[in-house]
Design a protein around this motif. Structure first.
Motif, short mmCIF file in Angstrom:
data_model
loop_
_atom_site.label_atom_id
_atom_site.label_comp_id
_atom_site.label_asym_id
_atom_site.label_seq_id
_atom_site.Cartn_x
_atom_site.Cartn_y
_atom_site.Cartn_z
N PHE A 22 16.49 9.93 76.63
CA PHE A 22 17.14 10.01 75.19
C PHE A 22 17.27 8.39 74.59
CE2 PHE A 22 18.13 11.73 71.27
CZ PHE A 22 16.99 12.00 70.64
N ALA A 23 18.29 8.09 75.02
CA ALA A 23 18.62 7.14 74.80
C ALA A 23 18.29 6.00 75.04
CB ALA A 23 20.77 6.80 74.75
N GLU A 24 17.87 5.92 76.25
CA GLU A 24 17.16 4.15 76.67
C GLU A 24 16.33 4.46 77.31
OE1 GLU A 24 19.58 1.92 76.53
OE2 GLU A 24 21.07 3.29 76.74
N GLY A 25 15.61 5.12 76.65
CA GLY A 25 13.31 5.45 76.93
C GLY A 25 13.50 5.62 78.42
N PRO A 26 12.41 5.20 79.39
CA PRO A 26 12.22 5.76 80.70
C PRO A 26 12.80 5.19 81.17
CG PRO A 26 9.71 5.81 78.96
CD PRO A 26 11.25 5.35 78.32
N ALA A 27 12.72 5.85 82.53
CA ALA A 27 13.93 4.88 83.74
C ALA A 27 13.44 5.76 85.48
CB ALA A 27 15.03 5.58 83.97
N SER A 28 13.77 4.88 86.35
CA SER A 28 13.46 4.98 87.63
C SER A 28 14.49 6.23 87.90
CB SER A 28 13.44 3.93 88.33
OG SER A 28 14.28 3.18 88.55
N ARG A 29 13.78 7.23 89.26
CA ARG A 29 15.04 7.86 89.37
C ARG A 29 16.53 7.10 89.68
NH1 ARG A 29 10.13 10.19 90.13
NH2 ARG A 29 10.37 12.38 90.27
N ALA A 30 16.48 6.06 90.78
CA ALA A 30 17.24 5.26 91.16
C ALA A 30 18.49 4.80 89.51
CB ALA A 30 17.30 3.81 91.84
N ASP A 31 17.69 4.12 89.08
CA ASP A 31 18.19 3.83 87.81
C ASP A 31 19.13 5.41 87.33
OD1 ASP A 31 17.47 1.89 87.30
OD2 ASP A 31 15.59 1.97 86.19
N LEU A 32 18.55 6.11 87.15
CA LEU A 32 19.27 7.72 86.23
C LEU A 32 20.78 7.87 86.96
CD1 LEU A 32 16.57 10.05 85.43
CD2 LEU A 32 17.72 9.00 84.05
N ALA A 33 20.46 7.49 88.43
CA ALA A 33 21.03 8.03 89.52
C ALA A 33 22.95 6.63 88.97
CB ALA A 33 20.67 7.30 91.35
N ARG A 34 21.99 5.90 88.95
CA ARG A 34 23.35 4.73 88.63
C ARG A 34 23.73 4.93 87.29
NH1 ARG A 34 20.31 0.86 91.52
NH2 ARG A 34 18.24 1.06 89.92
N LEU A 55 9.26 19.34 80.33
CA LEU A 55 9.98 18.15 79.41
C LEU A 55 10.18 16.66 79.62
CD1 LEU A 55 13.48 20.20 78.88
CD2 LEU A 55 11.85 19.64 76.89
N LEU A 56 9.58 16.38 81.08
CA LEU A 56 10.04 15.05 81.43
C LEU A 56 7.96 14.86 82.05
CD1 LEU A 56 12.91 14.35 82.88
CD2 LEU A 56 12.04 13.89 81.03
N GLY A 57 8.51 13.69 82.03
CA GLY A 57 6.60 13.35 83.02
C GLY A 57 6.73 12.03 83.52
N THR A 72 8.84 4.75 90.50
CA THR A 72 8.31 5.41 89.21
C THR A 72 9.04 6.01 88.32
OG1 THR A 72 6.36 6.61 90.74
CG2 THR A 72 6.21 7.49 88.97
N TYR A 73 8.31 5.96 86.62
CA TYR A 73 9.00 6.37 85.88
C TYR A 73 8.83 7.21 85.38
CZ TYR A 73 11.87 1.01 84.72
OH TYR A 73 12.62 0.55 85.04
N VAL A 74 10.25 8.03 85.03
CA VAL A 74 9.86 9.19 84.28
C VAL A 74 10.39 9.05 82.71
CG1 VAL A 74 9.91 10.56 86.19
CG2 VAL A 74 12.43 10.55 84.82
N GLY A 75 9.70 9.98 81.53
CA GLY A 75 10.46 9.57 80.96
C GLY A 75 10.00 11.04 79.95
N LEU A 76 11.33 11.60 78.55
CA LEU A 76 11.27 12.65 78.53
C LEU A 76 9.34 12.64 77.48
CD1 LEU A 76 13.12 14.81 77.48
CD2 LEU A 76 14.19 13.19 75.08
N LEU A 77 9.01 14.00 77.52
CA LEU A 77 7.93 13.62 77.05
C LEU A 77 7.89 14.39 75.62
CD1 LEU A 77 5.69 15.26 79.63
CD2 LEU A 77 6.09 13.50 79.23
N ALA A 78 7.66 13.12 74.43
CA ALA A 78 7.58 13.91 72.42
C ALA A 78 7.21 15.52 72.44
CB ALA A 78 7.09 13.32 72.18
N ASP A 79 5.35 15.82 72.87
CA ASP A 79 5.48 16.48 72.61
C ASP A 79 5.68 18.10 73.78
OD1 ASP A 79 4.56 16.20 69.97
OD2 ASP A 79 3.23 14.64 70.96
#
Ligand code: ZN
Length: 360
Positions: A22-34, A55-57, A72-79
């Motif tokens: 939500f705060a930073e925009g799309p990220a990879s799973r590795a980014d999210l783990a870090r 919720l995510l795509g 692969t990036y995942v991100g929150l889907l606005a709709d």
């Protein structure tokens, strides 16, 4: 008990991931783990769950990734889900909107009050929420309501003078009728949450002053909304600034609201009363101690720009700086909210985002 705890932990970890996206925009799973400190395995598992929930795509790979196996990036889907938001603060109507997860208004509706108060006004609010729920084809995450008056932590309206509400459990009433999560808060408090989450600010210590038919403020200090011991933090409109002044709806005479509310400002402009600059100076006198005591970073004005965004704001800015220590005023910003008339609606959506997804 163990199962409940595990469920709590999972929910908490889910909100850490949602919060980051939500705060930073799309990220990879590795980014999210870090970013979250969770293991890769835990993150992958939670992300799969969030994708399954819609919720995510998966958003493909970033253009710059050329070497090795691209993430692969995942991100929150606005709709992915929509929020129904209500603003009960205008004098003559209730307004509502369908808002997406990024705070964008997708559809609007409103209902005229025509003098409705008490239970009749409750029915209008409930009907408006129902109408908006039916207007979106997406799943509805919840219903957020910004209302005038003092609201407690369970969303019970302790007192909303204009609507003749006292001890009204609007949260419970709408929840029972629509079967969805409901969050109700004071309009100025929802407005400051909108500013904090979607106003493009980096400030964690800010006051939003809402000027309309009344005057109210919402405070975020250290990134948290301030409620006060009787849920009445920010009720600065009824500080007396002119003891010989006109009678106010609250029973006192010469409250800040009696010179600063939009109707009073227009009235005195028409009849050659106080200038906008002099009102700005009076307001500065009220806000300077608050700015100094809390070391606020921003004072944000929300209301009619033709009245506020000129002499009044400049005089307010000058007056506060004149009255506080240089350290307090060095980085102080006094500005208008960019969210305009939607500030309460967007804030009402933030109540739901924060309550249901743990993001804000
Ligand atoms: Zn008053």
């Amino acid at each position: 008990m163990g199962k409940l705890l595990a469920e709590d932990t999972r929910r908490h970890h889910r909100s850490l991931i949602l919060q980051h996206l939500f705060a930073e925009g799309p990220a990879s799973r590795a980014d999210l783990a870090r970013a979250t400190g969770l293991t890769r395995v835990t993150v992958s598992d939670l992300v799969s769950g969030l994708i399954a929930d819609g919720l995510l795509g998966e958003l493909g790979t970033p253009a710059e990734a050329k070497v090795g196996k691209p993430p692969t990036y995942v991100g929150l889907l606005a709709d992915a889900a929509h929020i129904v938001a209500l603003d009960l603060s205008p004098a003559d109507r209730m307004t509502g909107a369908v808002v997406d997860l990024f705070g964008q208004v997708k559809a609007r509706a409103e209902v005229k009050l025509d003098g409705a108060v008490g239970e009749e006004a409750v029915s209008l609010a409930t009907g408006l929420a129902e109408q908006l729920r039916d207007a979106t084809g997406q799943p509805v995450l919840g219903i957020g309501v910004g209302t005038p008056g003092v609201v407690d932590g369970r969303g019970v309206i302790i007192d909303a003078h204009n609507l003749r509400w006292a001890g009204v459990d609007l949260t419970g009433i709408i929840r029972r009728r629509l079967g969805l999560p409901v969050y109700v808060a004071n309009d100025a408090n929802t407005a400051v949450l909108a500013e904090y989450t979607f106003g493009g600010t980096t400030a964690a210590d800010l006051m939003l002053l809402r000027i309309g038919i009344g005057v109210g403020a919402g405070l975020v200090v250290g990134g948290a909304l301030v409620h006060g011991h009787a849920w009445a933090a920010g009720e600065i409109g009824h500080v007396v600034v002119d003891s010989g002044g006109v009678r106010c709806a609250c029973g006192k005479a010469g409250c800040l609201e009696t010179i600063l509310s939009a109707p009073h400002l227009r009235e005195s402009l028409r009849h050659g009363g106080r200038s906008l600059a002099s009102v700005g100076t009076v307001l500065g006198g009220v806000l300077a101690p608050v700015v100094a005591a809390l070391n606020l970073h921003e004072v944000v004005l929300a209301g009619p720009p033709d009245l506020l965004d000129g002499e009044l704001r400049q005089a307010l800015d000058r007056c506060v700086r004149d009255r506080v220590m240089a350290t307090s005023s060095a980085d102080l910003v006094v500005r208008m909210s960019p969210l305009g008339d939607d500030v309460v609606l967007v804030g009402a959506a933030v109540l739901v985002l924060s309550g249901e997804l743990g993001v804000s």
